[in-house]
Design a protein around this motif. Structure first.
Motif, PDB file in Angstrom:
ATOM      1  N   LEU A  61      45.607  34.269  54.402  1.00 28.51           N
ATOM      2  CA  LEU A  61      45.741  35.076  55.397  1.00 28.51           C
ATOM      3  C   LEU A  61      45.965  36.419  56.081  1.00 28.51           C
ATOM      4  CD1 LEU A  61      49.137  33.016  57.132  1.00 28.51           C
ATOM      5  CD2 LEU A  61      46.700  33.208  58.021  1.00 28.51           C
ATOM      6  N   THR A  62      45.536  37.098  54.281  1.00 29.31           N
ATOM      7  CA  THR A  62      45.628  38.479  54.612  1.00 29.31           C
ATOM      8  C   THR A  62      44.797  38.759  53.948  1.00 29.31           C
ATOM      9  OG1 THR A  62      47.099  38.734  52.544  1.00 29.31           O
ATOM     10  CG2 THR A  62      48.257  38.936  54.474  1.00 29.31           C
ATOM     11  N   GLN A  63      43.742  37.912  52.768  1.00 21.73           N
ATOM     12  CA  GLN A  63      42.545  38.540  52.027  1.00 21.73           C
ATOM     13  C   GLN A  63      41.522  37.804  53.162  1.00 21.73           C
ATOM     14  OE1 GLN A  63      42.637  41.511  51.087  1.00 21.73           O
ATOM     15  NE2 GLN A  63      44.948  41.490  51.180  1.00 21.73           N
ATOM     16  N   LEU A  64      41.360  36.973  52.899  1.00 23.57           N
ATOM     17  CA  LEU A  64      40.188  35.844  53.108  1.00 23.57           C
ATOM     18  C   LEU A  64      39.652  35.865  54.923  1.00 23.57           C
ATOM     19  CD1 LEU A  64      40.979  32.901  51.149  1.00 23.57           C
ATOM     20  CD2 LEU A  64      39.692  34.939  49.633  1.00 23.57           C
ATOM     21  N   GLU A  89      42.748  49.686  49.166  1.00 25.00           N
ATOM     22  CA  GLU A  89      41.300  50.469  47.142  1.00 25.00           C
ATOM     23  C   GLU A  89      42.348  49.635  46.564  1.00 25.00           C
ATOM     24  OE1 GLU A  89      44.414  52.549  49.052  1.00 25.00           O
ATOM     25  OE2 GLU A  89      42.963  52.672  50.877  1.00 25.00           O
ATOM     26  N   MET A  90      43.533  49.612  45.961  1.00 27.91           N
ATOM     27  CA  MET A  90      43.799  48.381  44.837  1.00 27.91           C
ATOM     28  C   MET A  90      43.085  47.184  44.583  1.00 27.91           C
ATOM     29  SD  MET A  90      47.483  49.337  43.414  1.00 27.91           S
ATOM     30  CE  MET A  90      46.802  48.379  42.128  1.00 27.91           C
ATOM     31  N   ILE A  91      42.314  46.758  46.387  1.00 28.53           N
ATOM     32  CA  ILE A  91      42.207  45.163  45.486  1.00 28.53           C
ATOM     33  C   ILE A  91      40.440  45.232  45.636  1.00 28.53           C
ATOM     34  CG2 ILE A  91      41.952  43.228  47.463  1.00 28.53           C
ATOM     35  CD1 ILE A  91      44.518  44.547  49.028  1.00 28.53           C
ATOM     36  N   ASP A 131      38.975  35.545  43.124  1.00 29.62           N
ATOM     37  CA  ASP A 131      40.256  36.178  44.511  1.00 29.62           C
ATOM     38  C   ASP A 131      41.317  35.526  43.809  1.00 29.62           C
ATOM     39  OD1 ASP A 131      39.447  35.945  47.803  1.00 29.62           O
ATOM     40  OD2 ASP A 131      38.002  34.962  46.805  1.00 29.62           O
ATOM     41  N   PHE A 132      41.066  34.356  42.603  1.00 27.59           N
ATOM     42  CA  PHE A 132      42.418  33.765  41.416  1.00 27.59           C
ATOM     43  C   PHE A 132      42.564  35.286  40.941  1.00 27.59           C
ATOM     44  CE2 PHE A 132      39.956  30.164  42.436  1.00 27.59           C
ATOM     45  CZ  PHE A 132      40.655  29.788  43.126  1.00 27.59           C
ATOM     46  N   THR A 133      41.805  36.538  40.609  1.00 23.25           N
ATOM     47  CA  THR A 133      42.227  37.249  39.575  1.00 23.25           C
ATOM     48  C   THR A 133      42.790  38.088  40.471  1.00 23.25           C
ATOM     49  OG1 THR A 133      40.440  37.468  39.171  1.00 23.25           O
ATOM     50  CG2 THR A 133      41.623  38.294  37.024  1.00 23.25           C
ATOM     51  N   VAL A 134      42.029  38.516  41.510  1.00 27.81           N
ATOM     52  CA  VAL A 134      43.158  39.777  42.421  1.00 27.81           C
ATOM     53  C   VAL A 134      44.783  39.108  42.933  1.00 27.81           C
ATOM     54  CG1 VAL A 134      43.214  40.357  44.678  1.00 27.81           C
ATOM     55  CG2 VAL A 134      41.149  39.895  43.499  1.00 27.81           C
ATOM     56  N   ARG A 179      38.439  44.518  42.370  1.00 30.90           N
ATOM     57  CA  ARG A 179      36.884  43.640  43.011  1.00 30.90           C
ATOM     58  C   ARG A 179      35.851  44.005  42.418  1.00 30.90           C
ATOM     59  NH1 ARG A 179      37.231  39.636  45.982  1.00 30.90           N
ATOM     60  NH2 ARG A 179      39.219  39.419  47.942  1.00 30.90           N
ATOM     61  N   SER A 180      35.334  45.740  42.239  1.00 29.96           N
ATOM     62  CA  SER A 180      34.336  45.866  41.550  1.00 29.96           C
ATOM     63  C   SER A 180      34.047  46.066  40.461  1.00 29.96           C
ATOM     64  CB  SER A 180      34.366  47.649  42.137  1.00 29.96           C
ATOM     65  OG  SER A 180      35.814  48.776  41.675  1.00 29.96           O
ATOM     66  N   GLU A 181      35.586  45.416  39.743  1.00 31.47           N
ATOM     67  CA  GLU A 181      35.655  45.519  38.143  1.00 31.47           C
ATOM     68  C   GLU A 181      35.381  43.924  38.064  1.00 31.47           C
ATOM     69  OE1 GLU A 181      39.633  46.602  36.428  1.00 31.47           O
ATOM     70  OE2 GLU A 181      38.371  49.269  37.791  1.00 31.47           O
TER      71      GLU A 181
END
Lengths: 287, 244
Positions: free
Chosen positions: B62-65, B132-134, B144-147, B138-140
């Motif tokens: 609900l918040t990220q996808l 920024e943290m997310i 989604d699972f790891t996030v 992601r840039s690393e």
């Protein structure tokens, strides 16, 4: 393709129980309310709105509706008032004593069933604590739970006792967020204690009040445990609320059609009340 | 105002000649309260764990996808939160009986894993995780699972803890629904068991000490939990209630 798999995982899995035990039952319930199903027989007829008609013309329903309304008003208002009172006492007199806060809050974590049992004892006509105290003061000693005039009051007392500490926590938080300068200004202008409350405290905690009214109202409409333990809806139906009536219809008489029709009515009533509260709140809630 | 301590002191002041400890053993002889407590604690823990896992998944979505029907989904959840749970009892009861899960602890667990309240709480907390943290994660190359596991959950530890605590207490205290599902003695939850015990021994003057002893047993675990964590409880309730 990977995206769908991802969605299926993150949304699909949690959605299964949500659908199975919340969304679908709501609709099934609505559909069942138009049948005369009795849970046991495999057959049922569509009776359309007959169940609603039966309920809306029965005396039991109006008695329960009256009980629910009385119970809700008599528990919600004192819960809010006591909650605010305790919170401001804590803030001004006790300086936020954690011990006191915990003591007032602890009823909320105890199971309603356990609490109701203790209170059943307190309300005992001969040996109960309350009547012994009343006896010492030479006051009348009602037979509380077995008298249809007092049974509802007994249940109301227990419910307030359980919820006031809970409301206090919300108010304590809201009060701590009111800037102290507001009161200092008041002091310079020489406002009284009453004016302080009337013009500073009460308006500034009004969002909390709205939230608490809605939550406690939903809670009050759904009250069941204390009624089951203390009176089973009696004596003479004097503590039978809408939800209790629903329980009796569904799981004692297995009259699923009427029970689900009643639950639909409860849902509509709750929704209507919440809507009215939100709508009128614009007039008295200050954000 | 009286407290739960009253449960301790009241039978003592009124029946001082009765030894307190004998009441406990007496109550335990009449009904297996340890078993009831175990049942309650066990189902509550299972429910809470599942609730947190499932709710954090859907809260993440609900918040990220981005997906179609997201706001519809969220609004449906919002509306369910306002509706009385009782409206779902009859169909849920039928569903459980079709699944053959009536009179089983599994039935209690399964029917309670969807918690609208926990979803709300976690969605609210996830929204406050800095973008920024997310993005950094992601840039690393984090998926989604790891996030979810490495960023969201650690960042929202305290909310998850509070949601679990509230979930545990409300499940331990739950009465109406479990009392419909379980019928056999050895599967009673503590609330159901306590009330059956109460109705069985009856409210005669001489059984009150036993009833009170049983009551104390019931409340004790929660009281201990509360004493240990009371700051969390109080803080959690007030913070989250206002956010929701």
């Amino acid at each position: 393709m990977k995206r769908y798999g991802l969605l299926l995982f993150f949304v699909g899995i949690p959605l299964i129980p949500l659908l199975a035990f919340w969304f679908i039952p709501m609709f099934v319930s609505l559909w069942l309310s138009t049948t005369d199903w009795d849970y046991i027989s495999p057959e049922y007829n569509h009776v359309m709105l007959e169940n609603y008609q039966t309920i809306l013309t029965s005396d039991n329903f109006y008695a329960a509706l009256k009980n629910t309304a009385f119970f809700s008003v008599m528990t919600v208002i004192p819960t809010i008032i006591f909650g605010l009172l305790f919170a401001s006492l804590l803030k001004n007199v006790m300086k936020g004593s954690t011990l006191l806060k915990s003591l007032l809050f602890s009823p909320w974590i105890t199971p309603m069933v356990a609490m109701s049992i203790v209170w059943t004892w307190i309300f005992q006509p001969d040996i109960g604590l309350l009547n012994q105290l009343l006896g010492l003061l030479h006051l009348p000693q009602p037979s509380w739970l077995t008298d249809s005039n007092t049974a509802m009051w007994a249940i109301i007392i227990v419910s307030i006792w359980k919820n006031a500490g809970w409301a206090m926590i919300f108010y304590a938080d809201a009060l701590s967020k009111i800037p102290g300068e507001l009161y200092e200004v008041g002091e310079i202008e020489g406002t009284s204690w009453w004016q302080n409350n009337r013009f500073i405290t009460i308006p500034l905690v009004s969002p909390t009040t709205l939230f608490l009214i809605i939550i406690s109202l939903i809670d009050a409409i759904q009250a069941y445990d204390q009624i089951q333990v203390m009176t089973q809806g009696g004596p003479a139906g004097s503590t039978r609320t809408l939800l209790y009536l629903y329980y009796q219809m569904a799981f004692e008489q297995f009259n699923m059609g009427q029970a689900t029709a009643l639950s639909t009515i409860i849902v509509i009533l709750t929704g209507l009340l919440a809507f009215i509260l939100f709508y009128t709140s614009k007039k008295w809630v200050h954000y | 105002m009286k407290t739960t301590e009253e449960i301790f002191s009241v039978p003592l002041t009124l029946f001082p000649e009765t030894l307190q400890w004998s009441n406990f053993t007496g109550a335990l002889e009449l009904a297996p309260f340890w078993l009831y407590m175990f049942n309650s604690a066990f189902t509550s823990v299972c429910i809470v764990v599942l609730q947190v896992v499932l709710s954090s998944m859907i809260a993440y979505a609900l918040t990220q996808l981005k997906f179609r029907g997201k706001s519809l989904l969220f609004n449906s959840i919002l509306i369910t939160y306002m509706l009385p749970a009782a409206a779902t009892y009859v169909p849920s009861y039928i569903l459980l009986s079709k699944m053959g899960l009536l009179d089983s602890l599994t039935g209690i667990v399964i029917s309670n894993v969807a918690s609208v309240f926990t979803i709300f709480l976690l969605r609210q907390a996830f929204l406050q995780v800095p973008k920024e943290m997310i993005e950094a994660a992601r840039s690393e190359g984090a998926n989604d699972f790891t996030v979810l596991m490495r960023v969201m959950i650690p960042m929202c530890k305290s909310t998850i803890f509070i949601a679990s605590l509230i979930g545990f207490v409300s499940m331990y205290n739950n009465y109406l629904w479990p009392s419909l599902i379980v019928k056999s003695q050895e599967k009673y939850l503590i609330t159901v068991g306590l009330n059956r015990f109460f109705t069985n021994v009856g409210s005669f003057a001489d059984t009150w000490p036993l009833i009170m002893a049983a009551n104390v047993l019931t409340v004790l675990p929660l009281l201990l939990l509360f004493v240990l964590l009371n700051k969390w409880f109080i803080k959690g309730i007030s913070d989250n209630g206002l956010k929701g």
